[in-house]
Design a protein around this motif. Structure first.
Motif, PDB file in Angstrom:
ATOM      1  N   UNK A  52       0.830  -1.126  -0.136  1.00 57.86           N
ATOM      2  CA  UNK A  52      -0.226  -0.111   0.131  1.00 57.86           C
ATOM      3  C   UNK A  52       0.801   1.240   0.343  1.00 57.86           C
ATOM      4  N   UNK A  53       1.849   1.174  -0.380  1.00 54.12           N
ATOM      5  CA  UNK A  53       3.269   2.600  -0.302  1.00 54.12           C
ATOM      6  C   UNK A  53       3.031   3.061  -1.081  1.00 54.12           C
ATOM      7  N   UNK A  54       2.826   4.786  -0.903  1.00 56.83           N
ATOM      8  CA  UNK A  54       2.769   5.627  -2.187  1.00 56.83           C
ATOM      9  C   UNK A  54       4.717   4.921  -2.544  1.00 56.83           C
ATOM     10  N   UNK A  55       4.567   4.698  -3.750  1.00 57.81           N
ATOM     11  CA  UNK A  55       5.491   4.317  -5.111  1.00 57.81           C
ATOM     12  C   UNK A  55       6.417   5.716  -5.562  1.00 57.81           C
ATOM     13  N   UNK A  56       5.954   6.298  -5.453  1.00 54.59           N
ATOM     14  CA  UNK A  56       6.622   7.852  -5.394  1.00 54.59           C
ATOM     15  C   UNK A  56       7.206   8.483  -4.202  1.00 54.59           C
ATOM     16  N   UNK A  57       7.519   8.152  -3.228  1.00 50.30           N
ATOM     17  CA  UNK A  57       7.297   8.561  -1.717  1.00 50.30           C
ATOM     18  C   UNK A  57       8.774   7.294  -1.610  1.00 50.30           C
ATOM     19  N   UNK A  58       9.835   8.790  -1.315  1.00 45.72           N
ATOM     20  CA  UNK A  58      11.374   7.647  -1.181  1.00 45.72           C
ATOM     21  C   UNK A  58      11.360   7.515   0.608  1.00 45.72           C
ATOM     22  N   UNK A  59      10.561   8.363   1.249  1.00 50.26           N
ATOM     23  CA  UNK A  59      10.670   7.626   3.031  1.00 50.26           C
ATOM     24  C   UNK A  59      12.088   7.281   3.723  1.00 50.26           C
ATOM     25  N   UNK A  60      12.547   7.777   2.857  1.00 51.67           N
ATOM     26  CA  UNK A  60      14.115   7.937   3.806  1.00 51.67           C
ATOM     27  C   UNK A  60      14.359   8.943   3.002  1.00 51.67           C
ATOM     28  N   UNK A  61      15.909   9.920   3.595  1.00 49.53           N
ATOM     29  CA  UNK A  61      17.008  10.515   3.380  1.00 49.53           C
ATOM     30  C   UNK A  61      17.821  11.134   4.536  1.00 49.53           C
ATOM     31  N   UNK A  62      18.915  12.245   3.623  1.00 50.17           N
ATOM     32  CA  UNK A  62      20.040  11.867   4.113  1.00 50.17           C
ATOM     33  C   UNK A  62      20.115  13.920   4.359  1.00 50.17           C
ATOM     34  N   UNK A  63      20.759  13.873   4.629  1.00 51.13           N
ATOM     35  CA  UNK A  63      21.804  15.076   4.329  1.00 51.13           C
ATOM     36  C   UNK A  63      22.864  15.708   5.771  1.00 51.13           C
ATOM     37  N   UNK A  64      23.673  16.042   5.609  1.00 47.25           N
ATOM     38  CA  UNK A  64      24.991  16.929   5.966  1.00 47.25           C
ATOM     39  C   UNK A  64      25.067  18.480   6.112  1.00 47.25           C
ATOM     40  N   UNK A  65      25.391  18.228   7.501  1.00 46.40           N
ATOM     41  CA  UNK A  65      25.097  20.452   7.730  1.00 46.40           C
ATOM     42  C   UNK A  65      26.612  20.657   7.516  1.00 46.40           C
ATOM     43  N   UNK A  66      26.279  21.722   7.449  1.00 46.84           N
ATOM     44  CA  UNK A  66      27.382  22.455   6.369  1.00 46.84           C
ATOM     45  C   UNK A  66      28.250  23.305   7.687  1.00 46.84           C
ATOM     46  N   UNK A  67      28.436  24.454   7.491  1.00 41.70           N
ATOM     47  CA  UNK A  67      29.757  24.843   8.040  1.00 41.70           C
ATOM     48  C   UNK A  67      29.047  26.138   9.516  1.00 41.70           C
ATOM     49  N   UNK A  68      27.792  25.521   9.697  1.00 41.13           N
ATOM     50  CA  UNK A  68      27.046  26.491  10.278  1.00 41.13           C
ATOM     51  C   UNK A  68      25.669  25.857  11.266  1.00 41.13           C
ATOM     52  N   UNK A  69      25.974  24.352  10.908  1.00 41.05           N
ATOM     53  CA  UNK A  69      25.721  23.140  11.742  1.00 41.05           C
ATOM     54  C   UNK A  69      23.842  22.940  10.778  1.00 41.05           C
ATOM     55  N   UNK A  70      23.968  23.742   9.765  1.00 41.91           N
ATOM     56  CA  UNK A  70      22.265  23.583   9.339  1.00 41.91           C
ATOM     57  C   UNK A  70      21.644  22.578   8.325  1.00 41.91           C
ATOM     58  N   UNK A  71      21.173  21.861   8.248  1.00 38.17           N
ATOM     59  CA  UNK A  71      20.830  20.590   7.620  1.00 38.17           C
ATOM     60  C   UNK A  71      18.928  21.440   7.020  1.00 38.17           C
ATOM     61  N   UNK A  72      18.981  20.485   5.848  1.00 36.20           N
ATOM     62  CA  UNK A  72      17.231  20.884   5.747  1.00 36.20           C
ATOM     63  C   UNK A  72      16.562  19.621   4.531  1.00 36.20           C
ATOM     64  N   UNK A  73      15.186  19.666   4.726  1.00 35.46           N
ATOM     65  CA  UNK A  73      14.278  18.259   4.178  1.00 35.46           C
ATOM     66  C   UNK A  73      13.505  18.881   2.975  1.00 35.46           C
ATOM     67  N   UNK A  74      12.991  18.466   2.443  1.00 39.81           N
ATOM     68  CA  UNK A  74      12.047  18.481   1.235  1.00 39.81           C
ATOM     69  C   UNK A  74      11.166  17.472   1.677  1.00 39.81           C
ATOM     70  N   UNK A  75       9.599  17.427   1.764  1.00 39.63           N
ATOM     71  CA  UNK A  75       9.468  15.902   2.466  1.00 39.63           C
ATOM     72  C   UNK A  75       7.639  16.603   2.776  1.00 39.63           C
ATOM     73  N   UNK A  76       6.444  15.531   3.486  1.00 35.91           N
ATOM     74  CA  UNK A  76       5.445  15.399   2.774  1.00 35.91           C
ATOM     75  C   UNK A  76       5.602  15.485   4.379  1.00 35.91           C
TER      76      UNK A  76
END
Length: 223
Positions: free
Chosen positions: A116-140
């Motif tokens: 039943x899962x959404x075949x277009x959704x990734x379900x997982x993700x990875x980000x690496x923080x920059x020099x200011x410790x910042x990260x971001x994700x695009x999701x639902x």
């Protein structure tokens, strides 16, 4: 000018120089004190929550969960943006931290569930923080799983810190008070550290801010 008059003038000049030096020294001390205090502020540690059944799926090395790499199709659900910082216990940003997340899709299905899962959704993700410790994700916005509040599982890895896991919850959600993991945290201030902050934005997507503070300090405490 007599020698006596010249000596007095020399003394006056010396006094003026000494006074100016002391003023500059006090200014420098105050500036250093403020700088030192800035980097010795104690940040409250983010409570950790470890799953009884660890996630065993593959974590995708991409910070966009809304669609799979190479696909033009987007997942169903409300598009949201998650931003934040990874900090040490002195509030110093942690650079090059690996931030992994996994979550349910808009219907409350998880990646290891049925077909039943959404075949277009990734379900997982990875980000690496920059020099200011910042990260971001695009999701639902995640759906409800087993009557728990909508939440996103976070894992942070960095060679200078112990591995960290916890959940991010959403503000003003009625299910938060019934979530079993949140209810296990008795201290209200600690509980609030797991609830993200809604950020006013003119354009879509809706943005939530979620900072995490790890136990320990950077090897390099000041920048």
């Amino acid at each position: 000018m007599s020698k006596k008059g010249g000596g007095n003038m020399l003394k006056v000049n010396y006094c003026i120089f000494a006074a100016a030096f002391l003023i500059q020294l006090n200014i420098a001390k105050e500036a250093y004190s403020n700088f030192d205090a800035q980097f010795n502020t104690q940040c409250p540690l983010t409570p950790s929550i470890w799953d009884d059944t660890p996630f065993e799926g593959k974590i995708i090395k991409n910070n966009n969960l809304r669609k799979k790499v190479g696909s033009p199709d987007f997942a169903e659900g409300e598009f949201i943006n998650i931003t934040g910082k990874i900090l040490d216990s002195n509030c110093v940003p942690v650079a090059e931290a690996v931030v992994e997340i996994w979550q349910a899709d808009a219907s409350g299905n998880i990646v290891l569930a049925s077909n039943k899962i959404d075949k277009n959704f990734a379900y997982t993700g990875t980000a690496i923080t920059n020099n200011l410790g910042q990260y971001n994700f695009f999701t639902i916005f995640p759906g409800v799983v087993d009557k728990q509040a909508p939440r996103i599982h976070f894992k942070v890895k960095h060679p200078d810190f112990l591995p960290f896991e916890s959940y991010m919850y959403f503000p003003n959600n009625n299910l938060n008070e019934f979530d079993s993991s949140l209810r296990n945290i008795l201290d209200k201030k600690e509980k609030n550290l797991l609830i993200s902050a809604y950020t006013e934005t003119i354009n879509v997507p809706v943005t939530y801010n979620f900072n995490l503070t790890l136990e320990g300090v950077n090897k390099y405490k000041r920048y």
